[in-house]
Design an enzyme around this catalytic site. Sequence first.
Site, short mmCIF file in Angstrom:
data_model
loop_
_atom_site.label_atom_id
_atom_site.label_comp_id
_atom_site.label_asym_id
_atom_site.label_seq_id
_atom_site.Cartn_x
_atom_site.Cartn_y
_atom_site.Cartn_z
N ARG A 1 -5.10 6.29 -7.87
CA ARG A 1 -4.86 7.74 -7.80
C ARG A 1 -4.77 8.35 -9.20
O ARG A 1 -5.30 9.44 -9.46
CB ARG A 1 -3.59 8.01 -7.00
CG ARG A 1 -3.71 7.56 -5.54
CD ARG A 1 -2.36 7.44 -4.85
NE ARG A 1 -1.70 8.73 -4.70
CZ ARG A 1 -0.50 8.87 -4.14
NH1 ARG A 1 0.16 7.81 -3.70
NH2 ARG A 1 0.03 10.07 -4.03
N LEU B 1 0.88 -1.17 0.00
CA LEU B 1 0.00 0.00 0.00
C LEU B 1 0.91 1.22 0.00
O LEU B 1 1.96 1.21 0.65
CB LEU B 1 -0.89 0.04 1.26
CG LEU B 1 -2.00 -1.01 1.39
CD1 LEU B 1 -2.70 -0.84 2.74
CD2 LEU B 1 -3.01 -0.92 0.26
N ASP B 2 0.49 2.28 -0.69
CA ASP B 2 1.27 3.52 -0.65
C ASP B 2 1.38 4.00 0.79
O ASP B 2 0.50 3.72 1.63
CB ASP B 2 0.59 4.62 -1.49
CG ASP B 2 0.59 4.30 -2.98
OD1 ASP B 2 1.38 3.43 -3.39
OD2 ASP B 2 -0.21 4.91 -3.71
N ARG B 3 2.41 4.76 1.06
CA ARG B 3 2.67 5.23 2.43
C ARG B 3 1.45 5.95 3.04
O ARG B 3 1.12 5.76 4.21
CB ARG B 3 3.88 6.17 2.42
CG ARG B 3 4.27 6.66 3.80
CD ARG B 3 5.47 7.59 3.73
NE ARG B 3 5.80 8.08 5.05
CZ ARG B 3 6.76 8.96 5.28
NH1 ARG B 3 7.47 9.44 4.29
NH2 ARG B 3 7.02 9.36 6.51
#
EC number: 5.4.99.-
Length: 318
Positions: free
Chosen positions: A245, A143-145
Amino acid sequence: MKTNPPAVQIVAISADEAGQRIDNFLRTQLKGVPKSMIYRILRKGEVRVNKKRIKPEYKLVAGDEIRIPPVRVAERDEQTVSPKLAKVASLADAILYEDDWILVMNKPSGTAVHGGSGLSFGVIEGLRALRPEARFLELVHRLDRDTSGVLLVAKKRSALRSLHEQLREKGMQKDYLALVRGSWPSHLKVVQAPLLKNILQSGERVVRVNSEGKPSETRFKVEERYAHATLVKASPVTGRTHQIRVHTLHAGHPIAFDDRYGEQEFDRQLATTGLNRLFLHAAALTFTHPNSGEVMRMEAPLDERLKQCLKVLRQQAQ
């Protein structure tokens, strides 16, 4: 003046206390002791039930005799605990499910899954500190930060192989919640746009829609509408970097507080909601258990900041 050291406790389980998990029982018995420490004394075998070692998921039976070791957390120790140890302890509270094969957690926003890129601490490093006896702990996916939500970790190599195969064969369903700008069209159910990843000189990854990129597909469903925004469920069919995104941006509806692909004017419209983080949350993950073959659906609740944001938006829409 010396104080007497805490002593071993022997506790007999009543009929009322039967049926609950040993880890939950210990949390009520050892008030103020971090969950991470409770798991540690369980894993090290310092807690015994009827003189035998047990696992955290063991369910108590009436008449069980529990040996609880001396555990003391000095107030000043808690105050001087390092930020890294505090993060490790908070990860323990984020665990949603765990057995001998897998661990599922609700990753907090702002924590990277891996240390690196100037970060000394990531989820996987934290989990290894939390489970020092675990011989194998590896991320199944990323998962992205700044994205929060369901994160799956394998505790055996065979489990990792099985789960990676499910990812390759698209046998794993991921559902995210995203707050996007404007009114998402109900008829826009799928975005198919090839994505090309660029690495800038700074090392930052930026993804763009580009005909030379990899085929990428995300399915969308409107969950709730507000005055200037829409809450959508986004289910990626492929697993490209920053896919949701970039696909929402490509559709003309960037995600709230996306510092890379977002829009400042939209973020300003949300100022009254108290939101200050990317509104992208991995809400649910459906997969087949690598050992039992059972289909599992793990859900991660929204954090307080995201819930508060939606609450304010609903009030404003009335």
